[in-house]
Design a protein around this motif. Structure first.
Motif, PDB file in Angstrom:
ATOM      1  N   ASP A   3       0.612  -1.310  -0.161  1.00 53.70           N
ATOM      2  CA  ASP A   3      -0.149  -0.082  -0.007  1.00 53.70           C
ATOM      3  C   ASP A   3       0.886   1.278   0.065  1.00 53.70           C
ATOM      4  OD1 ASP A   3       0.944  -0.648   2.540  1.00 53.70           O
ATOM      5  OD2 ASP A   3      -0.793   0.552   3.428  1.00 53.70           O
ATOM      6  N   LEU A   4       2.184   1.046  -0.071  1.00 53.74           N
ATOM      7  CA  LEU A   4       3.098   2.193  -0.136  1.00 53.74           C
ATOM      8  C   LEU A   4       3.938   2.257  -1.430  1.00 53.74           C
ATOM      9  CD1 LEU A   4       4.374   2.072   3.591  1.00 53.74           C
ATOM     10  CD2 LEU A   4       2.808   3.474   2.666  1.00 53.74           C
ATOM     11  N   GLN A   5       4.672   3.472  -1.781  1.00 48.95           N
ATOM     12  CA  GLN A   5       5.238   3.695  -2.914  1.00 48.95           C
ATOM     13  C   GLN A   5       6.934   3.730  -2.429  1.00 48.95           C
ATOM     14  OE1 GLN A   5       2.507   6.733  -4.149  1.00 48.95           O
ATOM     15  NE2 GLN A   5       2.961   6.011  -6.084  1.00 48.95           N
ATOM     16  N   GLU A   6       7.545   3.539  -3.386  1.00 50.40           N
ATOM     17  CA  GLU A   6       9.069   3.504  -2.954  1.00 50.40           C
ATOM     18  C   GLU A   6       9.662   4.450  -4.451  1.00 50.40           C
ATOM     19  OE1 GLU A   6      13.133   3.083  -2.995  1.00 50.40           O
ATOM     20  OE2 GLU A   6      11.723   1.821  -4.562  1.00 50.40           O
ATOM     21  N   VAL A   7      10.620   5.343  -3.758  1.00 50.20           N
ATOM     22  CA  VAL A   7      11.231   5.951  -4.965  1.00 50.20           C
ATOM     23  C   VAL A   7      12.819   5.818  -4.680  1.00 50.20           C
ATOM     24  CG1 VAL A   7      11.573   8.216  -6.320  1.00 50.20           C
ATOM     25  CG2 VAL A   7       9.462   7.418  -5.020  1.00 50.20           C
ATOM     26  N   ASN A  32      28.353   5.890  -3.231  1.00 46.89           N
ATOM     27  CA  ASN A  32      27.313   5.060  -2.534  1.00 46.89           C
ATOM     28  C   ASN A  32      26.513   5.847  -1.404  1.00 46.89           C
ATOM     29  OD1 ASN A  32      29.205   5.373  -0.493  1.00 46.89           O
ATOM     30  ND2 ASN A  32      30.376   3.245  -0.811  1.00 46.89           N
ATOM     31  N   TYR A  33      26.916   6.759  -1.008  1.00 44.99           N
ATOM     32  CA  TYR A  33      25.919   7.563   0.175  1.00 44.99           C
ATOM     33  C   TYR A  33      24.992   8.289  -0.812  1.00 44.99           C
ATOM     34  CZ  TYR A  33      28.063  12.391  -1.178  1.00 44.99           C
ATOM     35  OH  TYR A  33      28.209  13.494  -1.744  1.00 44.99           O
ATOM     36  N   ASN A  34      25.063   8.540  -1.854  1.00 43.94           N
ATOM     37  CA  ASN A  34      23.944   8.987  -2.710  1.00 43.94           C
ATOM     38  C   ASN A  34      22.703   8.014  -2.891  1.00 43.94           C
ATOM     39  OD1 ASN A  34      24.056  11.720  -3.343  1.00 43.94           O
ATOM     40  ND2 ASN A  34      25.864  11.345  -4.562  1.00 43.94           N
ATOM     41  N   ILE A  35      22.943   6.695  -3.093  1.00 43.98           N
ATOM     42  CA  ILE A  35      22.030   5.833  -3.108  1.00 43.98           C
ATOM     43  C   ILE A  35      20.927   5.845  -2.014  1.00 43.98           C
ATOM     44  CG2 ILE A  35      21.615   3.256  -3.410  1.00 43.98           C
ATOM     45  CD1 ILE A  35      24.521   2.890  -4.940  1.00 43.98           C
ATOM     46  N   THR A  36      19.653   5.760  -2.316  1.00 45.63           N
ATOM     47  CA  THR A  36      18.899   6.019  -1.240  1.00 45.63           C
ATOM     48  C   THR A  36      17.491   5.512  -1.535  1.00 45.63           C
ATOM     49  OG1 THR A  36      17.985   7.903   0.095  1.00 45.63           O
ATOM     50  CG2 THR A  36      18.125   7.977  -2.170  1.00 45.63           C
ATOM     51  N   PHE A  37      16.531   5.720  -0.790  1.00 45.40           N
ATOM     52  CA  PHE A  37      15.187   5.103  -1.044  1.00 45.40           C
ATOM     53  C   PHE A  37      14.039   6.295  -0.303  1.00 45.40           C
ATOM     54  CE2 PHE A  37      16.329   2.822   2.835  1.00 45.40           C
ATOM     55  CZ  PHE A  37      15.432   3.460   3.576  1.00 45.40           C
ATOM     56  N   TYR A  38      12.799   6.349  -0.826  1.00 43.03           N
ATOM     57  CA  TYR A  38      12.013   7.223   0.112  1.00 43.03           C
ATOM     58  C   TYR A  38      10.804   6.390  -0.067  1.00 43.03           C
ATOM     59  CZ  TYR A  38      14.831  10.949  -1.716  1.00 43.03           C
ATOM     60  OH  TYR A  38      16.162  11.776  -1.974  1.00 43.03           O
ATOM     61  N   ILE A  39      10.009   6.020   1.046  1.00 41.68           N
ATOM     62  CA  ILE A  39       9.036   5.030   1.077  1.00 41.68           C
ATOM     63  C   ILE A  39       7.892   5.887   1.656  1.00 41.68           C
ATOM     64  CG2 ILE A  39       7.955   3.161   2.004  1.00 41.68           C
ATOM     65  CD1 ILE A  39      10.827   1.894   2.428  1.00 41.68           C
ATOM     66  N   GLY A  40       6.701   6.162   1.037  1.00 39.36           N
ATOM     67  CA  GLY A  40       5.464   6.831   1.554  1.00 39.36           C
ATOM     68  C   GLY A  40       4.398   6.710   0.643  1.00 39.36           C
ATOM     69  N   LYS A  41       3.371   7.490   0.849  1.00 38.94           N
ATOM     70  CA  LYS A  41       2.159   7.672   0.024  1.00 38.94           C
ATOM     71  C   LYS A  41       2.343   9.057  -0.708  1.00 38.94           C
ATOM     72  CE  LYS A  41      -0.937   4.748   2.526  1.00 38.94           C
ATOM     73  NZ  LYS A  41      -2.505   4.479   3.029  1.00 38.94           N
ATOM     74  N   TYR A  42       2.880   8.818  -2.188  1.00 36.14           N
ATOM     75  CA  TYR A  42       3.254   9.751  -2.889  1.00 36.14           C
ATOM     76  C   TYR A  42       2.205  10.029  -3.872  1.00 36.14           C
ATOM     77  CZ  TYR A  42       7.826  10.148  -0.778  1.00 36.14           C
ATOM     78  OH  TYR A  42       8.903  10.379   0.006  1.00 36.14           O
ATOM     79  N   ALA A  43       2.365  11.344  -4.410  1.00 32.89           N
ATOM     80  CA  ALA A  43       1.789  11.952  -5.706  1.00 32.89           C
ATOM     81  C   ALA A  43       3.034  12.181  -6.619  1.00 32.89           C
ATOM     82  CB  ALA A  43       0.805  13.083  -5.348  1.00 32.89           C
ATOM     83  N   HIS A  44       2.661  11.748  -7.578  1.00 31.84           N
ATOM     84  CA  HIS A  44       3.657  11.878  -8.842  1.00 31.84           C
ATOM     85  C   HIS A  44       3.248  12.662 -10.013  1.00 31.84           C
ATOM     86  CE1 HIS A  44       6.077   9.517 -12.167  1.00 31.84           C
ATOM     87  NE2 HIS A  44       6.894  10.661 -11.753  1.00 31.84           N
ATOM     88  N   TRP A  45       4.006  13.290 -10.573  1.00 33.30           N
ATOM     89  CA  TRP A  45       3.733  14.014 -11.607  1.00 33.30           C
ATOM     90  C   TRP A  45       4.972  14.553 -12.376  1.00 33.30           C
ATOM     91  CZ3 TRP A  45       3.577  16.478  -7.158  1.00 33.30           C
ATOM     92  CH2 TRP A  45       4.215  17.810  -7.117  1.00 33.30           C
ATOM     93  N   TRP A  95       8.051  13.928  -6.812  1.00 34.19           N
ATOM     94  CA  TRP A  95       7.419  13.255  -5.815  1.00 34.19           C
ATOM     95  C   TRP A  95       7.155  13.965  -4.535  1.00 34.19           C
ATOM     96  CZ3 TRP A  95       6.035   7.864  -7.194  1.00 34.19           C
ATOM     97  CH2 TRP A  95       6.493   7.444  -8.281  1.00 34.19           C
ATOM     98  N   ALA A  96       5.641  14.413  -4.338  1.00 35.59           N
ATOM     99  CA  ALA A  96       5.408  14.872  -3.000  1.00 35.59           C
ATOM    100  C   ALA A  96       4.416  13.967  -2.220  1.00 35.59           C
ATOM    101  CB  ALA A  96       4.732  16.299  -3.123  1.00 35.59           C
ATOM    102  N   LEU A  97       4.336  14.034  -0.882  1.00 42.06           N
ATOM    103  CA  LEU A  97       3.333  13.354  -0.294  1.00 42.06           C
ATOM    104  C   LEU A  97       2.008  13.706  -1.079  1.00 42.06           C
ATOM    105  CD1 LEU A  97       4.610  13.342   3.393  1.00 42.06           C
ATOM    106  CD2 LEU A  97       4.609  11.637   1.701  1.00 42.06           C
ATOM    107  N   LYS A  98       0.951  12.852  -0.888  1.00 39.29           N
ATOM    108  CA  LYS A  98      -0.123  13.130  -1.386  1.00 39.29           C
ATOM    109  C   LYS A  98      -0.818  14.302  -0.696  1.00 39.29           C
ATOM    110  CE  LYS A  98      -1.281   8.756  -3.409  1.00 39.29           C
ATOM    111  NZ  LYS A  98      -2.305   7.272  -3.085  1.00 39.29           N
ATOM    112  N   ALA A  99      -0.609  14.543   0.614  1.00 39.89           N
ATOM    113  CA  ALA A  99      -1.415  15.421   1.586  1.00 39.89           C
ATOM    114  C   ALA A  99      -0.880  16.864   1.016  1.00 39.89           C
ATOM    115  CB  ALA A  99      -1.193  15.220   2.967  1.00 39.89           C
ATOM    116  N   ASP A 100       0.443  17.052   0.414  1.00 40.36           N
ATOM    117  CA  ASP A 100       1.165  18.272   0.185  1.00 40.36           C
ATOM    118  C   ASP A 100       1.082  18.289  -1.164  1.00 40.36           C
ATOM    119  OD1 ASP A 100       1.686  18.681   2.759  1.00 40.36           O
ATOM    120  OD2 ASP A 100       3.380  17.364   2.785  1.00 40.36           O
ATOM    121  N   SER A 101       0.571  17.598  -1.940  1.00 34.61           N
ATOM    122  CA  SER A 101       0.959  17.676  -3.403  1.00 34.61           C
ATOM    123  C   SER A 101       0.271  19.196  -4.122  1.00 34.61           C
ATOM    124  CB  SER A 101       0.489  16.585  -4.326  1.00 34.61           C
ATOM    125  OG  SER A 101      -1.088  16.466  -4.060  1.00 34.61           O
ATOM    126  N   ALA A 102      -0.946  19.460  -3.390  1.00 37.74           N
ATOM    127  CA  ALA A 102      -1.294  20.749  -3.781  1.00 37.74           C
ATOM    128  C   ALA A 102      -0.511  22.078  -3.641  1.00 37.74           C
ATOM    129  CB  ALA A 102      -3.032  20.924  -3.360  1.00 37.74           C
TER     130      ALA A 102
END
Length: 551
Positions: A193-197, A225-238, A254-261
């Motif tokens: 139910d989450l997304q990963e970027v 290697n310190y640049n390799i990362t992940f973000y996990i959450g409920k995202y809006a994407h455009w 990629w912004a959290l859905k709650a903050d995308s507006a």
């Protein structure tokens, strides 16, 4: 801290000690520091070509399980090598040609022994399987580790930041900046139910049988290697497209859905003008193949290559504040600009040793002023870069200690930017300075470098004798003092508080309202002045120096 306006005459007796020396500081470096920071034969014997990092993140238990495949080329004959993984994480096994290899640990270093000698030039691989609970950051991104947070709706929001602290804090890797992997497949499994970027481009999303999904991201360009990362959450994407110097550059937001507006108009307004300014000054964006992403993160920000971490709450300035005190710092979102500027300095050009991190931060801090100049003019840029001097501490030298994973002073930001601004004045040719910056990014494209390489390039391309200037600003805490007095329509002047042999030219007012070059040394010199007294004598504020009336 009280701002220092260098266009005024400053009495320095309370500010500087006449016998100030280079402050090396007191350090008690350990065997563990050396294992992390030193390039030993057990590290230089192999060159990393490709990783496949495959990690499952268990948010409820704040733990990880996974593996990393090391593909390498032997640079010499060897039978043993070192990789790195924090000791709080368990190595389940190391597999080479379907057989488990013996290994031993020493602090966060891991040593494996192969059954036979691997010959120079041979391409080979091994895979490390591991599990455990990674370090959780207490104050990210200033300290390293995982961030387990929640968004406004209470949904999980998870990421990691580990510059300096070490990528080996959460995955097995050759944890030294000098060896960037040529490409990497990043596979991160998260609850369905989450997304990963992650960095690079999304290749596929695979459903797993345990209500997880695996996101597979591929990075085509060399990456630290310190640049390799992940973000996990409920995202809006455009998405959007920027027509840049090398063609069409894909932009992914990629912004959290709650903050995308709020996020969408904020980022849409900032990013393209910023990219245009940076390409003007630095040359083409270095990672067209992997695109540009801006990702809302549960920490303030980090220069994660092609997936820039953003946590400035969609405010202008730095958390709504102007770091320069000039007003210009509120004209842009500091985190968007600063962390994106690192795509050129830090990600495209990376220091081999973290002691040389000024290469990342000084140029990137100055990128803020250069973008301001591109959008608002040279006067605005000057006011910004002079304004940030109030934050310079002059506590320890900018360059840190080599071979022990040690950063230098935080002055690598503001003082380093002002050093570059001073060098620009000495060049007396803004277009030549711009070509120097573009040349750095072209000459050292996708490379790891040393301070000496950057210094030598700048000396050669500027045509100036800059070695003592680099020594002064990078290797000591001393600010050059222009010592002067005026008598019988003559300016008497010299440098004090400088390294031996320092003879940097500087502009001062020899006539009212005009600046002209003088050429101080450590010995007194004189030059005629007209209608200039000790009351109206000033130095050009574009030079990061201090001024002291001697008599």
């Amino acid at each position: 801290m009280k701002r220092l306006f260098l266009s005024t005459i400053i009495v320095l007796s309370a500010f500087l000690h006449a016998d100030a020396q280079l402050l090396k500081g007191k350090h008690n470096f350990s065997r563990a520091d050396t294992l992390r920071g030193m390039l030993t034969p057990l590290r230089t014997c192999y060159d990393i070509n490709y990783y496949h990092l495959d990690v499952k993140v268990d948010i409820d238990h704040k733990s990880v399980t996974g593996s990393n495949e090391f593909n390498f080329t032997a640079t010499t004959d060897f039978k043993q090598l070192q990789f790195d993984l924090f000791s709080n994480l368990k190595i389940e096994k190391v597999v080479y040609k379907n057989e488990e290899l013996p290994f031993k640990r020493e602090f966060n270093a891991v040593f494996i022994t192969f059954p036979s000698t691997i010959k120079k030039g041979v391409k080979d691989k091994f895979e490390v399987f591991y599990s455990g609970s990674p370090v959780i950051a207490r104050n990210p991104p200033w300290d390293g580790g995982f961030i387990f947070s929640k968004d406004k709706s209470g949904a999980p929001w998870v990421s990691v930041a580990c510059q300096g602290f070490g990528a080996s804090s959460w995955w097995p890797t050759k944890d030294h900046q000098s060896d960037e992997v040529d490409s990497v497949l990043i596979s991160i499994s998260v609850p369905k139910d989450l997304q990963e970027v992650s960095n690079g481009r999304l290749r596929s999303v695979t459903d797993l049988p345990d209500n997880y999904k695996k996101y597979n991201w591929f990075v085509s360009n060399p990456i630290n290697n310190y640049n390799i990362t992940f973000y996990i959450g409920k995202y809006a994407h455009w998405t959007d497209l920027y027509k840049g110097e090398n063609g069409d550059l894909t932009l992914d937001y990629w912004a959290l859905k709650a903050d995308s507006a709020v996020a969408r108009p904020h980022w849409d307004a900032d990013v393209k003008p910023m990219l245009k300014a940076f390409e003007h000054w630095f040359g083409p964006y270095p990672f067209y193949k992997d695109g540009y992403k801006l990702v809302q993160s549960p920490h303030l920000g980090m220069e994660h290559q092609s997936a820039v971490a953003y946590g400035n709450e969609f405010k202008m300035g730095y958390r709504g504040n102007d770091l320069s005190g000039s007003g210009w710092g509120l004209k842009f979102d500091f985190i968007t600009v600063h962390e994106s500027g690192h795509e050129w300095f830090g990600n495209n050009i990376t220091s081999k040793d973290i002691a040389d991190m000024w290469i990342h931060e000084s140029f990137t801090n100055y990128s803020e002023a250069l973008m301001t100049e591109y959008l608002y003019g040279k006067k605005a840029s000057t006011e910004y870069v002079v304004g940030i001097r109030a934050k310079i501490q002059n506590d320890v030298p900018i360059i840190g200690n080599y071979n022990v994973n040690s950063e230098g002073s935080g002055d690598m930001y503001y003082k380093g930017a002002n050093m570059l601004h001073t060098i620009r004045q000495l060049m007396q040719n803004d277009e030549k300075f711009r070509q120097l910056l573009r040349g750095l990014n072209k000459t050292f494209y996708h490379q790891t470098v040393t301070t000496a390489q950057i210094e030598n390039y700048m000396i050669k391309e500027s045509g100036l004798k800059l070695s003592k200037i680099f020594d002064q600003y990078l290797r000591t805490t001393k600010v050059p003092v222009l010592d002067y007095y005026i008598k019988n329509d003559q300016l008497n002047y010299r440098w004090t508080n400088v390294v031996n042999g320092f003879s940097m030219p500087v502009k001062v007012s020899l006539t009212p309202g005009n600046f002209s070059f003088i050429y101080p040394a450590e010995q007194w010199k004189t030059v005629n002045v007209k209608d200039i007294t000790e009351g109206n004598f000033i130095a050009d504020p574009n030079f990061y120096i201090l001024v002291k009336k001697s008599k």
